[in-house]
Design a protein around this motif. Structure first.
Motif, PDB file in Angstrom:
ATOM      1  N   ASP A  99       0.800  -1.177   0.145  1.00 50.90           N
ATOM      2  CA  ASP A  99      -0.071   0.022   0.032  1.00 50.90           C
ATOM      3  C   ASP A  99       0.914   1.190  -0.003  1.00 50.90           C
ATOM      4  N   GLU A 100       2.040   1.187   0.762  1.00 52.62           N
ATOM      5  CA  GLU A 100       2.848   2.295   0.723  1.00 52.62           C
ATOM      6  C   GLU A 100       3.482   2.404  -0.413  1.00 52.62           C
ATOM      7  N   THR A 108       1.848   6.966  -6.762  1.00 50.57           N
ATOM      8  CA  THR A 108       1.159   7.909  -7.250  1.00 50.57           C
ATOM      9  C   THR A 108       1.574   9.308  -6.873  1.00 50.57           C
ATOM     10  N   ALA A 167       1.109   4.242  -2.851  1.00 49.93           N
ATOM     11  CA  ALA A 167       0.887   5.525  -2.463  1.00 49.93           C
ATOM     12  C   ALA A 167       2.131   6.397  -3.199  1.00 49.93           C
TER      13      ALA A 167
END
Length: 270
Positions: free
Chosen positions: A238-239, A245, A242
């Motif tokens: 998830d990191e 992005t 992120a």
């Protein structure tokens, strides 16, 4: 004796009086003249340096807005679109001068595998078209071909800049451009409409940055996502997503034109 003295004094006085009278009749030559001269600085009032919006591209094209940006404000280009703008000059100077133009074109609207060829062509008369790489030379020739005499006005002087992206091969031929044999222009145009350019952060780079930013994870010496325990894999992934992005800078192919028009005094000849 007294009489002689009286006569002598009288003679002396006569000599003195005569000498004074004679000396008063002489004068040296003198002449005088007063003159002055002044000049003001020659006027320079040529209007070519003010920042102006070029307004070469639009957000919509066609009577029915057949080409239109989604937000109605972004300027766009596409097959079939065209435009023109008048670059107007004004002013005069009390010195002879010349004009020069520098055009900086940053163009990422380029056909793949076509030697840097762009579908967007330019013209100064709407008939003879040329590549964006020739824009500086063409404009300089158009505006800088002559020397303007002192007091010769630029009022009404303008150059019209045209651009066009041919809709199809027939339109390209109408522009006087010979299509490249075997080149699929429709496919190439479509590729530009779906192409993104910019920096895209890879998974490996994002993983390294995420781990380096966490003292605990960094101390474990992980080199890839495969080294991460299953219990932490989703959190780390998830990191990573992120980070990608936040740090990716993808953008559409764009064309940007900057014009620098300069007027320069011409040195007087001997």
């Amino acid at each position: 004796m007294k009489k002689k003295m009286t006569v002598l004094c009288g003679l002396l006085m006569a000599v003195v009086i005569t000498a004074y009278s004679v000396s008063g009749t002489y004068a040296k030559y003198t002449s005088s003249m007063q003159t002055t001269d002044s000049a003001r600085v020659a006027h320079w009032s040529i209007n070519v340096g003010e920042a102006k919006t070029l307004n070469l591209f639009k957000a919509t094209y066609g009577a029915g807005n057949e080409i239109a940006s989604a937000n109605g404000t972004d300027l766009v280009v596409a097959p079939g679109a065209s435009g023109q703008v008048d670059i107007a000059l004004s002013g005069t100077a009390e010195v002879a001068y010349k004009l020069a133009v520098t055009a900086k074109v940053t163009n990422n609207v380029i056909y793949d595998n076509a030697g840097g060829v762009s579908p967007i062509k330019f013209s100064l008369d709407g008939t003879n078209w040329f590549e964006y790489t020739d824009l500086s030379t063409k404009l300089s020739t158009e505006l800088g071909a002559k020397t303007y005499n002192a007091n010769e006005s630029l009022d009404g002087k303008k150059v019209t800049l045209y651009w066009a992206w041919a809709y199809d091969v027939d339109a390209l031929k109408d522009m006087g451009i010979t299509p490249v044999d075997g080149f699929d222009y429709d496919k190439a145009d479509t590729a530009l409409g779906t192409k993104y350019q910019g920096t895209v952060v890879t998974d490996a780079d994002a993983f390294a940055a995420v781990v380096a930013g966490n003292d605990t994870w960094n101390a474990l010496g992980w080199t890839s996502i495969d080294d991460v325990p299953d219990a932490l894999k989703q959190q780390v992934q998830d990191e990573i997503d992120a980070y990608k992005t936040a740090h990716s800078t993808a953008s559409d192919p764009t064309i940007t034109i900057e014009l620098d028009i300069t007027a320069t005094q011409v040195a007087p000849t001997a």
